[in-house]
Design a protein around this motif. Sequence first.
Motif, PDB file in Angstrom:
ATOM      1  N   ARG A  70      45.981  35.500  42.194  1.00 56.82           N
ATOM      2  CA  ARG A  70      44.830  36.370  41.970  1.00 56.82           C
ATOM      3  C   ARG A  70      44.371  36.964  43.307  1.00 56.82           C
ATOM      4  N   GLU A  71      44.638  38.227  43.496  1.00 56.86           N
ATOM      5  CA  GLU A  71      44.333  38.865  44.769  1.00 56.86           C
ATOM      6  C   GLU A  71      42.839  38.911  45.059  1.00 56.86           C
ATOM      7  N   GLU A  72      42.010  39.061  44.032  1.00 59.35           N
ATOM      8  CA  GLU A  72      40.576  39.154  44.292  1.00 59.35           C
ATOM      9  C   GLU A  72      40.015  37.835  44.825  1.00 59.35           C
ATOM     10  N   GLN A  75      41.005  37.820  48.442  1.00 60.85           N
ATOM     11  CA  GLN A  75      40.150  38.756  49.171  1.00 60.85           C
ATOM     12  C   GLN A  75      38.779  38.152  49.430  1.00 60.85           C
ATOM     13  N   THR A  76      38.250  37.444  48.440  1.00 61.36           N
ATOM     14  CA  THR A  76      36.966  36.767  48.621  1.00 61.36           C
ATOM     15  C   THR A  76      37.041  35.757  49.761  1.00 61.36           C
ATOM     16  N   THR A 338      34.003  33.674  42.596  1.00 61.16           N
ATOM     17  CA  THR A 338      34.922  34.693  42.093  1.00 61.16           C
ATOM     18  C   THR A 338      35.776  34.153  40.954  1.00 61.16           C
ATOM     19  N   ILE A 342      35.928  35.629  37.047  1.00 62.14           N
ATOM     20  CA  ILE A 342      37.128  35.914  36.242  1.00 62.14           C
ATOM     21  C   ILE A 342      37.002  35.254  34.873  1.00 62.14           C
TER      22      ILE A 342
END
Length: 461
Positions: A70-72, A75-76, A338, A342
């Motif tokens: 999960r890229e997000e 990123q977080t 995050t 999701i």
Amino acid sequence: MTSPTTTPATTQDGIRDHLWMHMANHKHLFEGGTTPVITRGEGHHIYDDAGRGYIDGLAGLFVVQVGHGREEIAQTAYEQSKKLGFMPLWSYAHEPAVQLAERLAGYAPGDLNRVFFTSGGGDSVESAFKLAKNFFKLQGKPGKHKVISRAVAYHGTPHGALTITSLPGLRNQFEPLVPGALKVPNTNFYRADARFDGDEKAFGRWAADRIEEQILFEGADSVAAVFLEPVQNAGGCFPPPPGYFERVREICDEYDVLLVSDETICAFGRVGSMFACNDFGYVPDIITCAKGLTSGYAPLGAMIASDRLFEPFGRGGETFGHGYTFGGHPVACAVAMTNLDIFEREGLNDRVQENAPAFRSTLEKLLALDIVGDVRGEGYFYGIELVKDKATKESFTDEESERILKGFVTNKLWEEGLYCRADDRGDPVIQLSPPLTCGPAEFEEMEAILRSVLTQAQELL
């Protein structure tokens, strides 16, 4: 001696010469064997260093709820690391911990509003054990220090948590343990006495009443807490019979004993709701959790306690002399937020509840095999018990378990492309706990691999 900058000849050399793996026997490495090396994950698959993909049927270790890659979330972690990479919660606070504590309190039932962050599940259980003893001392009841847990249960490896754990193979080498741990029967209905004649509710009442019996035998003034998983992991996914937790709650209330819901595995959608105690209709005094809180993207656990238990340490002015350097790490807390975003955006809790019947019915097709005695569990958390004789429920001998479960089934499932767990800490079982993003197509894929391997395993009996 190898210098710190020397690269080993191969990764396997590095594993053999330097890496001490957890819960692992290393002997095969010195006899020419190898260890799988996982290099990446994507969705519900993991990939080894040869590029081969495997269905992650265990979500890592009951952890990766939202799937891999999960890229997000990455990123977080990156953004939070730039902003505040570390700050302990020792008399100071930071925004990610405050925000996550508020969110978890909102998910938790009743007045479980106080969130104490830890580094993982075992640390959360350790914290609950210490809080229970500390709380009763402050109530003028210093004798209440004993804890009750169930047979074959696993509650972690820190020294206090290990005494609550009920697996001799994990406990014996570290004895003497913390005194005061008591054991009662678990809720393995498949192995229940014939006198219950298929009556799960009567069996559940009997199992719950054994807790009262133990409290009375020891003396209520000596028992502090009961530690129970909503669905017991070790032994192969034992769900609670109808009425079980209702009766346990009554017993704990009557004798002033704390009920700890150890949801290290069962929380965050594994059974359905964010907290599995909500799925089974009971309000504990403490919830311990970890794993799915971050879907494994960062290490984090929590002990969530009732306002009543916090009162002496709030307005009462007492200090809970306990903590962890990395408990409530700001990056881990941000990752958890995050991860939970999701959950809510993709409706993962509803997804589990909608797909759970299909998961059960797909796995129950394996009951057609002579080697499969029972299929049990809840949500996305199932155990498949293997037997030598289906009619009598006779289990494997130690030799057969070593030869069939460990020597064949585990390796063959991996060869066929399924990562899951073959466990003989009780009766021999295969456990499945896939990412919550899986659905009926993945269930069928896992069942097909299991059917093929278990059909072959039957021939070894």
